[in-house]
Design an enzyme around this catalytic site. Structure first.
Site, PDB file in Angstrom:
ATOM      1  N   LEU A 187       0.770  -1.080   0.099  1.00 36.21           N
ATOM      2  CA  LEU A 187      -0.065  -0.159   0.039  1.00 36.21           C
ATOM      3  C   LEU A 187       0.958   1.289   0.189  1.00 36.21           C
ATOM      4  CD1 LEU A 187      -2.955  -0.652   2.452  1.00 36.21           C
ATOM      5  CD2 LEU A 187      -2.992  -0.948  -0.041  1.00 36.21           C
ATOM      6  N   HIS A 188       1.344   1.696  -1.284  1.00 35.98           N
ATOM      7  CA  HIS A 188       2.323   2.873  -1.484  1.00 35.98           C
ATOM      8  C   HIS A 188       1.722   4.079  -0.578  1.00 35.98           C
ATOM      9  CE1 HIS A 188       4.385   0.230  -4.439  1.00 35.98           C
ATOM     10  NE2 HIS A 188       3.289  -0.087  -5.127  1.00 35.98           N
TER      11      HIS A 188
END
Length: 313
Positions: free
Chosen positions: A238-239
């Site tokens: 989940l950048h």
């Protein structure tokens, strides 16, 4: 902390926006949209869908650049699906786009607020930020900082062998941002690949039993499928929520203040972030480059905050 979120939603952008809107420590002054993961008409649509999901139809959302400064637009529907938010069936938004361009809003906001009050949080290509800095270079000195997701050093690239997507799409814009003189913090692939979803973490989102929890679980279920195939890993990084989590809990992260330059000329390494991690040059440090994240702490924070939404009707 007063923030402007610049974004190209994108499933992970959506989760980042939700995390910000769920966090009382942050005052989100507005959401600006840029073409990136999908074209601009979809990023503006998706940003409003997410604001309404969070119960924040009052949030101001602005359209910005529909293409990079000097190159053709590259998008990532292969990762995010045709809508950019595949995995969650969200209704069409009722809230309108605001008049005016995102870059103008950024300039006006930074000028209006007290010096050192505003942090810019770019989650996509840096085109809108670069346009604002071109228009009004002096705002760099008024910013608290720019905290962005982009680049990679040890992990290198995810769209080419040497370049991360956000920087690759508009390397000229990234170059302007890194040279503007504002304090810059970079959350690169090196960090975000340490924040992988797992079955237990996605199950925790769904177990919230709320529309937000269900939507985030669906978005991450869809988002995972690409990285599972590509990297052979259990989940997906989940950048973009790492940017917001860094603002909320900087102790979950560690890195170094180093020199970072952007490769503009080479077709082979376009958009590479050249990071002097080991201090082997005399180039002046211009960014804090984050390498590590406490994934358990990150997901605990994310799940706890998502449970608070929607905070408003």
């Amino acid at each position: 902390m007063k923030v402007v979120i610049d974004t190209d939603p994108g499933q992970d952008d959506a989760v980042a926006i939700l995390l910000a809107l769920a966090s009382p420590e942050l005052e989100v002054l507005g959401v600006t949209c840029v073409a990136g993961n999908v074209p601009l008409d979809l990023t503006t649509l998706n940003a409003r869908k997410i604001c309404e999901l969070a119960g924040r139809a009052d949030m101001r959302v602005f359209a910005g650049a529909d293409r990079p400064l000097a190159r053709d637009l590259v998008t990532a529907e292969n990762v995010h699906g045709k809508s950019g938010l595949d995995g969650a069936d969200l209704p069409a938004p009722k809230m309108p786009l605001q008049p005016g361009h995102a870059a103008d809003f950024i300039v006006e906001t930074v000028r209006r607020e007290a010096e050192g009050a505003v942090t810019l949080c770019p989650l996509g290509p840096l085109t809108n930020i670069a346009l604002a800095l071109r228009q009004a270079p002096e705002i760099a000195g008024r910013l608290a900082g720019i905290v962005l997701m982009g680049g990679g050093y040890f992990e290198q690239g995810n769209v080419t062998p040497s370049a991360e997507f956000n920087i690759y799409v508009d390397p000229e814009a990234a170059d302007i941002v890194l040279k503007c003189g504002a304090p810059v913090t970079i959350l690169p692939l090196d960090c975000t690949h340490g924040a992988l979803t797992t079955r237990a973490r996605v199950t925790a989102f769904r177990a919230l039993g709320t529309p937000v929890g269900d939507a985030v679980a669906g978005l991450t279920d869809f988002f995972e499928r690409h990285d599972r195939v590509k990297y052979g890993i259990e989940g997906a990084p989940l950048h973009d929520p790492c940017v917001i989590a860094y603002l909320l809990r900087p102790g979950l992260f560690s890195g170094r203040h180093v020199n970072v330059e952007i490769e503009l000329a080479s077709p082979l390494t376009r958009g590479a972030t050249v990071v002097d991690w080991w201090g082997v040059t005399d180039r002046k440090a211009n960014a804090t480059f984050i390498r590590d994240v406490d994934a358990a702490g990150f997901y605990a924070l994310l799940t706890e905050r998502l449970a608070r939404l929607p905070a408003r009707g």
